[in-house]
Scaffold this active site. Structure first.
Site, mmCIF file in Angstrom:
data_model
loop_
_atom_site.group_PDB
_atom_site.id
_atom_site.type_symbol
_atom_site.label_atom_id
_atom_site.label_comp_id
_atom_site.label_asym_id
_atom_site.label_seq_id
_atom_site.Cartn_x
_atom_site.Cartn_y
_atom_site.Cartn_z
ATOM 1 N N GLY A 106 -28.023 -43.230 -0.733
ATOM 2 C CA GLY A 106 -27.857 -43.731 -2.088
ATOM 3 C C GLY A 106 -27.139 -42.696 -2.926
ATOM 4 O O GLY A 106 -26.362 -43.027 -3.805
ATOM 5 N N ARG A 131 -37.724 -11.595 7.588
ATOM 6 C CA ARG A 131 -36.717 -12.408 8.275
ATOM 7 C C ARG A 131 -36.730 -12.161 9.786
ATOM 8 O O ARG A 131 -36.509 -13.087 10.581
ATOM 9 C CB ARG A 131 -35.312 -12.174 7.706
ATOM 10 C CG ARG A 131 -34.808 -10.739 7.768
ATOM 11 C CD ARG A 131 -33.408 -10.618 7.184
ATOM 12 N NE ARG A 131 -32.994 -9.230 7.052
ATOM 13 C CZ ARG A 131 -31.847 -8.744 7.563
ATOM 14 N NH1 ARG A 131 -31.017 -9.525 8.221
ATOM 15 N NH2 ARG A 131 -31.540 -7.473 7.380
ATOM 16 N N ASP A 150 -25.390 -6.500 -2.760
ATOM 17 C CA ASP A 150 -24.428 -7.602 -2.706
ATOM 18 C C ASP A 150 -24.251 -8.294 -4.060
ATOM 19 O O ASP A 150 -23.216 -8.877 -4.330
ATOM 20 C CB ASP A 150 -24.862 -8.663 -1.677
ATOM 21 C CG ASP A 150 -24.242 -8.425 -0.301
ATOM 22 O OD1 ASP A 150 -24.669 -9.112 0.650
ATOM 23 O OD2 ASP A 150 -23.337 -7.575 -0.176
ATOM 24 N N GLU A 172 -23.416 -26.034 4.286
ATOM 25 C CA GLU A 172 -24.862 -26.203 4.190
ATOM 26 C C GLU A 172 -25.276 -27.648 3.901
ATOM 27 O O GLU A 172 -26.332 -28.094 4.325
ATOM 28 C CB GLU A 172 -25.431 -25.284 3.096
ATOM 29 C CG GLU A 172 -25.229 -23.784 3.386
ATOM 30 C CD GLU A 172 -23.807 -23.306 3.137
ATOM 31 O OE1 GLU A 172 -23.074 -23.987 2.375
ATOM 32 O OE2 GLU A 172 -23.427 -22.267 3.702
ATOM 33 N N ARG A 183 -34.538 -9.585 2.977
ATOM 34 C CA ARG A 183 -33.684 -8.697 3.743
ATOM 35 C C ARG A 183 -34.380 -7.426 4.215
ATOM 36 O O ARG A 183 -34.308 -7.055 5.385
ATOM 37 C CB ARG A 183 -32.410 -8.351 2.940
ATOM 38 C CG ARG A 183 -31.395 -7.519 3.731
ATOM 39 C CD ARG A 183 -30.224 -7.054 2.847
ATOM 40 N NE ARG A 183 -30.657 -6.161 1.792
ATOM 41 C CZ ARG A 183 -30.831 -4.845 1.927
ATOM 42 N NH1 ARG A 183 -30.576 -4.253 3.079
ATOM 43 N NH2 ARG A 183 -31.244 -4.129 0.920
#
Lengths: 652, 652
Positions: free
Chosen positions: A134, A343, A448, A391, A507
């Site tokens: 939809g 992680r 970053d 993604e 991280r």
């Protein structure tokens, strides 16, 4: 092997298209809303697919051998409802109440107690569909996921996906086109319905049938052009699928409002026929049918599905003990040092899950060497699907895999998961059993900078955690572990919880907080320290700084409770009780924007009364810095700031 | 007019590429992080663009005549920093502290007090860039927005966008490719850097230079293939731009880690050279240069920008009175009936804004006949940009238009705005002055069902409202008007507030609540009713049911304060004060998921103490129903439920 289509079959196809078209017009008029003109454009395509091409049993939509149809152009659903009701398709629940639909049910379209929802949604009792659609552009990715599941199970079923021309403007469609080629999913067939009309005007020339055809070829698909209202051409096109060596796109010219002259004006998008004009519209359809030589030739039943015996996996999934899994994964050094990034622990848990249950599959967005999904990829390569930098497609493909009976874990940096919020919404609406893991979450990413940091993900996912979806299930559970042990166990929890789950990993390395065999549960929290002056609550990476803060505060004579709120939704009762006995104040600490832990506890405290809650959240947009500590301080959640705020709060 | 490139210029280009390459390697090693291999792949492209092709003044990045460069592949930024520092580019603030960069500054990469952020961000003092990039796939859309702004202003500047091959997997890139063709933006040049390497492995064959070239052609771009390290080929390619009649894509074969043999292994993504290997790396670059005959031939200055005199618009924008604007818009009937949908009032306000200020531009996603943006499109067609069904591109293009000095209002159904959350994140990081309007928000949409209803948008946008961006500005302001008058005025407010704003409008008609000339302000709320037993707070469409509930409660002897919380962030002081004098309890009511109004007030109350807050939110995933009222009841925010909850709360 292409059998020419008998003239009588062509006449019957036209007759069925007219018959279904009349149902479409009637049901949307009865509902007072809906998109009949878009649905009519698909009349012949649906007749060809649902009555002739698809091998399936309408009375048993749960049969794993069934071919599947994904209606990416979800608002055209009335034509599918019409066909399904005509075929006596089953609706309801596989394990609960089920019944066969009939054409009399069609007038219930869009009513509260009807399974005929405004847009496709299997979760509302219409199991012919696999996922809610939809919001446009998502269905081809879902189809890809279904196709992957079918291939894993060795089932030779076909997945048909119908996409609108205006809809094909959505970039996700082209992510799916790439993905299907990469994974050689020749069991997916994309049908582009090109009627030339959008909502607010004609489609762009970039979405013409010519343009779509050229694009499909450039994307390395085989491409067949057809008149979408010519049964013989449609049949011939589908007849070429078995011998195709590349995925096939059928680019079909269709007519919006086909068969109903009154609807073929430019502003008939999303409008039902007014009641007064209903009979005229049906008469126009009949007239169209007569012009085409429409003639019924009996009752059609679709060809039956392939016989499939699926080894039924099921039951609770239990994974190896954390210590053993780490050793096997070559993380003995971290185990010994009692220090591993969450992680990394996730990567270990994924492998352990993959070892334990064949339903576990993993998807990743070109960052598996950062998310640690690469460990699973090495151990179980047939169940790992590289999605590259796309993604949106990844999440919808996960929804398709879940509909195909798998338990998909889809991951990327938490920041890039934000690319797929609309797709996550649709997965929640579908009640899709997908598990999303966002790594490098929060400010702890450091150098970053903000373009790689997820800071709003907690607010978004938490928003889904109080929506009840029945059967004791909620729309989403969020996990935010602070150390490797809890990350390992929360991953296992997610595999066993029904429905959408989201977990954040980080991280940097983090010291073990918990004993190796500590158990964790949904809705839980853990008390790590006791003190009578103040209650500190945190989760994820910030918990470590909060524990350090608690030590510094204790040195100052301020003794704190410390709680790890590792999951939402949270039963805050133990935290509020502890706070009441400790000065009545709570300080929450998180390295994300508002809407997360602070909101969760403030809501609980403000409803219960008697407890004050103050929250430290990221109060500035971050920038790069050499160390994560500098960025924590920059946004207001540095160790010094935590201690200061806590001191002030305890002093009140 | 293609001038052959002199051999000495070729030699100089190689020399400059080597020189910049050494800066890249040194600065990332000094920072301890960064993506030198990706940056090195762009060495020659950056030399050609920033020293030869772009007409601009590095010392005056604010000059409106400058050509612009959008580095979509944001993590390659070190090469741009190197060039800019070498050219003595200006950094800082146009109106504040500015200075010229030098190569000595490069070692400050990624430090907290450096303008050299980890990824491009003009908001951190690097005005050479127009928008923050780093989350991939967004830059071509930004470039399109810059190009539209340039065309509106009649400036013959060129916009160059550099995109990675792996990055081109992102569907948004192809939305932008379509958009640029639709709008004939031949002033945009896309350069695809094809080095064949992703992060976790080689790029897919679907992202090979061959595939990208074929796709660009299928998308109706002109396409030129070059060796991305051959200065003569690059120069010749760019030389063809002036005579191009279609947008041009340059597909350049590049080498990841160009010039540094040690970096040309597959796992060198996102890694700086270890200090111990730094000199070796520089020596390898020198050796590469010698092989190519690199030789400096003096100092290069880029060609100057076109002289441009821009009529400086500015100052507060004031629009016509509501009544007058409605009459002009043909909404006299609604005015007389004192009933207009907030989405209609928004359409009226947009036209009034467009009349008042030439900077106002509007973008829409094929739903302008539903969002009422079509009124603006009719009145100011040169400033209306149809984006079709591609919301990611729409939002990033809006960011580009804002960078080009416009004030863009970008709209679609609020549910489809969720398609662009990542892009909105990046706009917030850029401090882009964009205004997003989501129509048909919440449950009041009714029969279409959940795939069209925004229920998490409030939580997401609210998450941005407590992030301070300096100069008294916050990352986002949210507006949620309940009637046409407040919708009209909030639209005007948004045009005058600096930075990202989001407003929700609704599908159904709504009675006027406010006098026609009522003023509204950021951070404000309005008290509509007074009572001593309970305080009700709502906003948007639900406010009407809350007012009805207050009447019913008054009939029962329960007299309520009623507040309209029409904007976040909110100064809750008046609401908390009123609640303290009225039994100490607040009931919030909203037809969206948690994280919105309830969280906002619970946070304020839990910090202040002494006030209880209970919230009614959508507690189930909606489904279709004939009327919106049925769906409100289904999800727990029906009128009856509001009255019941309020009664119980007042009785405590």
């Amino acid at each position: 092997m292409m059998k020419p289509v008998a003239l009588s079959e062509i006449a019957a196809a036209h007759a069925k298209a007219v018959e279904l078209g009349k149902h479409v017009v009637r049901m949307t008029t009865a509902a007072g809303s809906g998109h009949p003109s878009s649905a009519l454009a698909l009349s012949h395509i649906i007749v060809e697919l649902m009555y002739r091409q698809m091998h399936y049993d309408p009375a048993d939509p749960w049969n794993p051998g069934n071919d599947r149809l994904v209606l990416s152009i979800g608002h055209a659903v009335p034509i599918v409802y019409a066909a399904y009701a005509d075929l006596g398709g089953a609706v309801g629940d596989a394990n609960g109440e089920r019944r066969l639909l009939g054409v009399d049910d069609l007038s219930g379209l869009r009513e509260l107690n009807s399974v005929l929802d405004g847009h496709p949604n299997p979760a509302e009792g219409f199991p012919f569909f696999d996922a809610a659609t939809g919001s446009l552009g998502q269905g081809l990715s879902v189809g890809a996921g279904l196709a992957l599941a079918a291939r894993l199970d060795g089932i030779a079923k076909r997945i048909f996906v119908i996409i609108g021309d205006g809809e094909s403007r959505e970039g996700q469609v082209w992510e799916a086109m790439d993905f299907i080629v990469d994974h050689r999913l020749t069991n997916v067939c994309a049908i582009f319905s090109c009627n030339g009309e959008g909502q607010a005007g004609k489609v762009s020339s970039q979405q013409s049938a010519d343009a779509i055809a050229a694009k499909a070829a450039a994307f390395n698909w085989d491409m067949i052009r057809v008149d979408g209202h010519d049964p013989a051409q449609l049949s011939a096109a589908f007849g070429r699928l078995p011998s195709a060596t590349r995925p096939v796109a059928i680019v079909a010219r269709t007519v919006k409002g086909w068969g109903v002259d009154s609807m073929r004006t430019s502003n008939f998008h999303g409008k039902p026929m007014p009641s007064a004009d209903l009979e005229k519209a049906c008469a126009e359809l009949d007239a169209t049918g007569r012009q085409l030589g429409a003639a019924c030739n009996g009752v059609w039943t679709p060809p039956p599905p392939a016989r499939v015996t699926l080894r039924q996996a099921g039951g609770r999934i239990a994974i190896a003990p954390f210590e053993e899994a780490c050793e096997r994964a070559g993380m003995g050094a971290g185990l010994k040092a009692k220090k591993l990034a969450t992680r990394a622990a996730y990567g270990v848990a994924l492998v352990a899950l993959g070892d334990a249950d064949p339903r576990i599959v993993v998807l990743d967005g070109d960052v598996s060497n950062s998310t640690y999904a690469d460990r699973f990829a090495q151990k179980h390569p047939d169940r790992f699907f590289e999605c590259k930098i796309a993604e949106q497609n990844m999440i919808s493909a996960a929804a398709g895999l879940a509909a195909g009976g798998k338990i998909p874990f889809a991951g990327s940096f938490a920041k890039f998961i934000a690319r797929a919020v609309d797709q996550i919404d649709m997965a929640a609406i579908s009640r899709a059993n997908i598990k999303i893991v966002g790594s490098h979450a929060g400010v702890s990413l450091g150098a970053d900078g903000p373009s790689q940091m997820a800071l709003s993900d907690v607010a978004y996912f938490r928003s889904l955690t109080r929506a009840d979806v029945g059967h004791g299930q909620i729309a989403c559970r969020v996990f935010h572990p602070c150390d490797a042990i809890s990350a390992y166990r929360c991953t296992e929890l997610m595999a066993n919880v029904k429905g959408l789950c989201y977990m954040r990993t980080h991280r940097p390395e983090a010291s073990f907080v918990y004993p190796l065999t500590e158990p964790f549960e949904v809705g839980g929290c853990k008390q790590l320290r006791r003190g009578e002056h103040l209650t500190l609550v945190s989760c994820g990476y910030m918990l470590h700084d909060v524990l350090k803060a608690a030590e510094r505060l204790a040195d100052q004579g301020v003794r704190c409770n410390v709680f790890d709120a590792y999951t939402f939704p949270l039963d805050a009762t133990p935290i509020l009780a502890a706070a009441r006995s400790a000065g009545g104040s709570i300080l929450t600490v998180e390295d994300n924007y508002i809407g997360g832990l602070h909101a969760e506890l403030a809501e609980a405290a403000a409803a219960a009364g008697g407890v004050r809650v103050v929250g430290l959240t990221a109060s500035r947009i971050p920038k790069s810095a050499k160390t994560a500590e500098e960025v924590f301080e920059y946004v207001g959640v540095g160790l010094r700031q935590i201690v200061e705020r806590a001191t002030a709060l305890a002093a009140r």
